[in-house]
Design a protein around this motif. Structure first.
Motif, PDB file in Angstrom:
ATOM      1  N   TYR A 114     -19.483 -66.036  33.878  1.00  0.00           N
ATOM      2  CA  TYR A 114     -20.190 -67.152  33.246  1.00  0.00           C
ATOM      3  C   TYR A 114     -19.330 -67.890  32.229  1.00  0.00           C
ATOM      4  CZ  TYR A 114     -23.938 -64.649  35.511  1.00  0.00           C
ATOM      5  OH  TYR A 114     -24.704 -64.010  36.443  1.00  0.00           O
ATOM      6  N   SER A 144     -23.104 -73.121  33.751  1.00  0.00           N
ATOM      7  CA  SER A 144     -23.025 -71.679  33.509  1.00  0.00           C
ATOM      8  C   SER A 144     -24.392 -71.103  33.182  1.00  0.00           C
ATOM      9  CB  SER A 144     -22.051 -71.388  32.365  1.00  0.00           C
ATOM     10  OG  SER A 144     -20.764 -71.810  32.726  1.00  0.00           O
ATOM     11  N   PHE A 148     -26.340 -68.249  35.335  1.00  0.00           N
ATOM     12  CA  PHE A 148     -26.845 -67.028  34.725  1.00  0.00           C
ATOM     13  C   PHE A 148     -28.337 -66.860  35.016  1.00  0.00           C
ATOM     14  CE2 PHE A 148     -28.823 -64.746  31.196  1.00  0.00           C
ATOM     15  CZ  PHE A 148     -28.101 -63.553  31.250  1.00  0.00           C
TER      16      PHE A 148
END
Length: 170
Positions: A114, A144, A148
Motif C-alpha cells: 500500500y 492506495s 486497502f
C-alpha cells in the motif's frame, strides 16, 4: 515511420536480428536445462508407462530444435540485420517506465504494497506525467486507500504489509 525524408531518424540501439538471436539462445538454454532435468528424473518408458520426465523431455527437445532453427534463420536473414528493433529515444521511454517499476517492486518488500503503491503512483504522476503535486498525492492516497479497503477489509486478501500497517495494527 514518417514518409518525410527530412524527418530525424531515431538512431538504432539494437537490430531485430540481434534480439532474435539472443531470445532464441535463451530459449535454447531453457530447453537444455529442462531436457537435462527431465532426463535426470526419468525420461524413458517404464513397465507401467512413461516416466515422469518423458513428455516434458520431448517437449524440451522440440523447444531446443525450434530455437536452433530460429537462430539459423535469423543469422541467414539479411533483412533482419538492418531492421531496427528499438531506437535510442524509444528505449529511453521504455526505461522511464521500467526503472520506476523495478523500484516499486523493491519498495513493496521494504514498505509493503500500500505505501509502495502510494509512492509509485504519486511519483509517476509528478515526474513522468508532469501533473501537479497535490493532485498526484491525492490520487496516490485515494488509490492506495481503495486498494486497502477492497483487498484487506472486504476480501480479506493477504497482501504484503510494511511498518506503517504494523503501526496501525494490521
Amino acid at each position: 515511420m514518417s514518409d518525410d525524408p527530412n524527418a530525424e531518424v531515431d538512431p538504432a540501439l539494437v537490430s531485430t536480428r540481434s534480439v532474435e538471436v539472443v531470445v532464441m539462445a535463451l530459449l535454447l538454454c531453457v530447453a537444455v536445462f529442462l531436457g537435462w532435468d527431465n532426463w535426470r528424473i526419468g525420461a524413458g518408458w517404464a513397465p507401467d508407462g512413461p516416466q515422469a520426465g518423458y513428455f516434458p523431455f520431448y517437449l524440451s527437445v522440440l523447444l531446443g530444435g525450434a530455437s536452433l532453427v530460429g537462430i539459423a534463420s535469423a543469422l541467414r536473414s539479411e533483412e533482419l540485420r538492418d531492421e531496427i528493433f528499438v531506437g535510442r529515444s524509444a528505449f529511453g521511454r521504455v526505461l522511464r517506465v521500467f526503472i520506476p517499476t523495478i523500484l516499486f517492486v523493491l519498495l513493496v518488500q521494504l514498505l509493503g504494497l500500500y505505501v509502495a503503491s502510494f509512492v509509485f503512483v504519486s511519483a509517476f504522476m509528478i515526474f513522468i506525467g508532469k501533473l501537479s503535486v497535490w493532485k498526484s498525492i491525492l490520487t496516490g492516497l485515494i488509490f492506495s486507500g481503495l486498494m486497502f479497503y477492497i483487498f484487506d477489509m472486504q476480501f480479506n486478501v493477504l497482501l504484503p504489509k510494511g511498518p506503517l500497517e504494523a503501526a496501525f495494527g494490521f
